[in-house]
Scaffold this motif. Structure first.
Motif, PDB file in Angstrom:
ATOM      1  N   TYR A  50      46.880  46.627  98.791  1.00  0.00           N
ATOM      2  CA  TYR A  50      45.491  46.233  98.525  1.00  0.00           C
ATOM      3  C   TYR A  50      45.367  45.626  97.127  1.00  0.00           C
ATOM      4  N   LEU A  51      46.146  46.122  96.187  1.00  0.00           N
ATOM      5  CA  LEU A  51      46.119  45.550  94.832  1.00  0.00           C
ATOM      6  C   LEU A  51      46.665  44.123  94.841  1.00  0.00           C
ATOM      7  N   ALA A  52      47.728  43.897  95.601  1.00  0.00           N
ATOM      8  CA  ALA A  52      48.292  42.549  95.706  1.00  0.00           C
ATOM      9  C   ALA A  52      47.306  41.617  96.410  1.00  0.00           C
ATOM     10  N   LEU A  53      46.600  42.123  97.405  1.00  0.00           N
ATOM     11  CA  LEU A  53      45.619  41.306  98.112  1.00  0.00           C
ATOM     12  C   LEU A  53      44.429  40.971  97.215  1.00  0.00           C
ATOM     13  N   ALA A  54      44.055  41.874  96.335  1.00  0.00           N
ATOM     14  CA  ALA A  54      43.004  41.574  95.363  1.00  0.00           C
ATOM     15  C   ALA A  54      43.464  40.461  94.428  1.00  0.00           C
ATOM     16  N   GLU A  55      44.728  40.516  94.019  1.00  0.00           N
ATOM     17  CA  GLU A  55      45.301  39.435  93.189  1.00  0.00           C
ATOM     18  C   GLU A  55      45.322  38.123  93.965  1.00  0.00           C
ATOM     19  N   LEU A  56      45.669  38.198  95.247  1.00  0.00           N
ATOM     20  CA  LEU A  56      45.674  36.994  96.083  1.00  0.00           C
ATOM     21  C   LEU A  56      44.271  36.406  96.165  1.00  0.00           C
ATOM     22  N   ALA A  57      43.264  37.246  96.338  1.00  0.00           N
ATOM     23  CA  ALA A  57      41.886  36.748  96.406  1.00  0.00           C
ATOM     24  C   ALA A  57      41.520  36.016  95.117  1.00  0.00           C
ATOM     25  N   ARG A  58      41.810  36.619  93.988  1.00  0.00           N
ATOM     26  CA  ARG A  58      41.499  35.955  92.707  1.00  0.00           C
ATOM     27  C   ARG A  58      42.281  34.649  92.566  1.00  0.00           C
ATOM     28  N   LEU A  60      43.290  32.676  95.031  1.00  0.00           N
ATOM     29  CA  LEU A  60      42.686  31.677  95.912  1.00  0.00           C
ATOM     30  C   LEU A  60      41.357  31.178  95.356  1.00  0.00           C
ATOM     31  N   ILE A  61      40.587  32.057  94.750  1.00  0.00           N
ATOM     32  CA  ILE A  61      39.321  31.634  94.141  1.00  0.00           C
ATOM     33  C   ILE A  61      39.592  30.675  92.986  1.00  0.00           C
ATOM     34  N   ARG A  62      40.594  30.979  92.164  1.00  0.00           N
ATOM     35  CA  ARG A  62      40.942  30.053  91.064  1.00  0.00           C
ATOM     36  C   ARG A  62      41.364  28.699  91.613  1.00  0.00           C
ATOM     37  N   LYS A  63      42.148  28.704  92.690  1.00  0.00           N
ATOM     38  CA  LYS A  63      42.581  27.438  93.293  1.00  0.00           C
ATOM     39  C   LYS A  63      41.381  26.678  93.851  1.00  0.00           C
ATOM     40  N   LEU A  64      40.462  27.392  94.481  1.00  0.00           N
ATOM     41  CA  LEU A  64      39.263  26.758  95.011  1.00  0.00           C
ATOM     42  C   LEU A  64      38.456  26.135  93.874  1.00  0.00           C
ATOM     43  N   GLU A  65      38.288  26.868  92.783  1.00  0.00           N
ATOM     44  CA  GLU A  65      37.553  26.345  91.623  1.00  0.00           C
ATOM     45  C   GLU A  65      38.196  25.084  91.071  1.00  0.00           C
ATOM     46  N   ALA A  66      39.531  25.013  91.120  1.00  0.00           N
ATOM     47  CA  ALA A  66      40.257  23.857  90.601  1.00  0.00           C
ATOM     48  C   ALA A  66      40.358  22.722  91.622  1.00  0.00           C
ATOM     49  N   GLY A  67      39.871  22.955  92.835  1.00  0.00           N
ATOM     50  CA  GLY A  67      39.981  21.944  93.880  1.00  0.00           C
ATOM     51  C   GLY A  67      41.382  21.834  94.448  1.00  0.00           C
ATOM     52  N   ASP A  68      42.201  22.830  94.193  1.00  0.00           N
ATOM     53  CA  ASP A  68      43.596  22.840  94.643  1.00  0.00           C
ATOM     54  C   ASP A  68      43.680  23.553  95.998  1.00  0.00           C
ATOM     55  N   LEU A  99      39.525  39.706 102.460  1.00  0.00           N
ATOM     56  CA  LEU A  99      38.243  39.061 102.756  1.00  0.00           C
ATOM     57  C   LEU A  99      37.095  39.624 101.941  1.00  0.00           C
ATOM     58  N   GLU A 100      37.074  40.946 101.762  1.00  0.00           N
ATOM     59  CA  GLU A 100      35.991  41.520 100.933  1.00  0.00           C
ATOM     60  C   GLU A 100      36.047  40.983  99.511  1.00  0.00           C
ATOM     61  N   ASP A 101      37.247  40.863  98.971  1.00  0.00           N
ATOM     62  CA  ASP A 101      37.352  40.338  97.603  1.00  0.00           C
ATOM     63  C   ASP A 101      36.989  38.861  97.534  1.00  0.00           C
ATOM     64  N   LEU A 102      37.313  38.095  98.567  1.00  0.00           N
ATOM     65  CA  LEU A 102      36.915  36.687  98.579  1.00  0.00           C
ATOM     66  C   LEU A 102      35.399  36.555  98.631  1.00  0.00           C
ATOM     67  N   GLN A 103      34.733  37.529  99.260  1.00  0.00           N
ATOM     68  CA  GLN A 103      33.275  37.486  99.359  1.00  0.00           C
ATOM     69  C   GLN A 103      32.569  38.060  98.135  1.00  0.00           C
ATOM     70  N   ASN A 104      33.308  38.674  97.248  1.00  0.00           N
ATOM     71  CA  ASN A 104      32.713  39.292  96.066  1.00  0.00           C
ATOM     72  C   ASN A 104      32.206  38.190  95.129  1.00  0.00           C
ATOM     73  N   GLY A 105      30.898  38.051  95.070  1.00  0.00           N
ATOM     74  CA  GLY A 105      30.302  37.010  94.239  1.00  0.00           C
ATOM     75  C   GLY A 105      30.646  37.131  92.771  1.00  0.00           C
ATOM     76  N   ASN A 106      30.986  38.327  92.309  1.00  0.00           N
ATOM     77  CA  ASN A 106      31.358  38.512  90.907  1.00  0.00           C
ATOM     78  C   ASN A 106      32.658  37.805  90.554  1.00  0.00           C
ATOM     79  N   HIS A 107      33.471  37.505  91.544  1.00  0.00           N
ATOM     80  CA  HIS A 107      34.737  36.803  91.290  1.00  0.00           C
ATOM     81  C   HIS A 107      34.552  35.288  91.207  1.00  0.00           C
ATOM     82  N   ARG A 109      32.780  31.906  89.797  1.00  0.00           N
ATOM     83  CA  ARG A 109      32.010  31.364  88.677  1.00  0.00           C
ATOM     84  C   ARG A 109      31.319  30.068  89.084  1.00  0.00           C
ATOM     85  N   VAL A 110      32.069  29.159  89.680  1.00  0.00           N
ATOM     86  CA  VAL A 110      31.509  27.855  90.048  1.00  0.00           C
ATOM     87  C   VAL A 110      31.600  27.588  91.544  1.00  0.00           C
ATOM     88  N   THR A 111      32.077  28.568  92.277  1.00  0.00           N
ATOM     89  CA  THR A 111      32.192  28.437  93.724  1.00  0.00           C
ATOM     90  C   THR A 111      31.361  29.522  94.383  1.00  0.00           C
TER      91      THR A 111
END
Length: 142
Positions: A50-58, A60-68, A99-107, A109-111
């Motif tokens: 679950y810790l690795a999946l939380a890292e994966l969510a962050r 993926l969010i960073r990649k989404l923010e960068a358009g990557d 999925l829960e971490d991807l939905q966490n709005g706190n993660h 910033r621009v997405t």
């Protein structure tokens, strides 16, 4: 002669092998995964994925923010396989851990969490919507 498609569909993904296809789909996560494995290498318990999946969510969010996002189709194809071919641990981890971490709005910033919707396959989308309903306080159907 065995039907390779049938063999692939019947293969069960468990915690020991769930990250292998993910690392093929998104090679940029390999360094983070290696650091996670190193951190838990000497532990007698199985690593808390679950810790690795939380890292994966962050990640993926960073990649989404960068358009990557070119590898997102492959990444979310793996997530779909986790939901369909995963054992109970993998299915729950894919939903609660990722999925829960991807939905966490706190993660974000621009997405927005919903920016991931175009890449979600049917089973994953169903769990995405169940999480949304849960956090909105709606009763679970089925």
């Amino acid at each position: 002669m065995p039907d390779n498609d049938t063999d692939a569909r019947s293969f069960t993904i468990d915690r020991s092998n769930m990250f292998e296809p993910l690392l093929q789909a998104d090679r940029s996560f390999a360094e983070t995964w290696a650091a996670f494995e190193e951190e838990w290498r000497d532990d007698d318990e199985l690593p808390p994925l679950y810790l690795a999946l939380a890292e994966l969510a962050r990640h993926l969010i960073r990649k989404l923010e960068a358009g990557d996002t070119p590898d997102f189709r492959a990444v979310f194809d793996v997530v779909e396989r986790w939901h369909i071919q995963g054992d109970a641990y993998v299915r729950e981890a894919a939903t609660v851990g990722l999925l829960e971490d991807l939905q966490n709005g706190n993660h974000h910033r621009v997405t927005s969490p919903d920016d991931f919707l175009p890449w979600l396959a049917p089973e994953t989308l169903g769990w995405w919507l169940q999480i949304r309903k849960f956090w909105a306080g709606e009763p679970r159907i089925g």
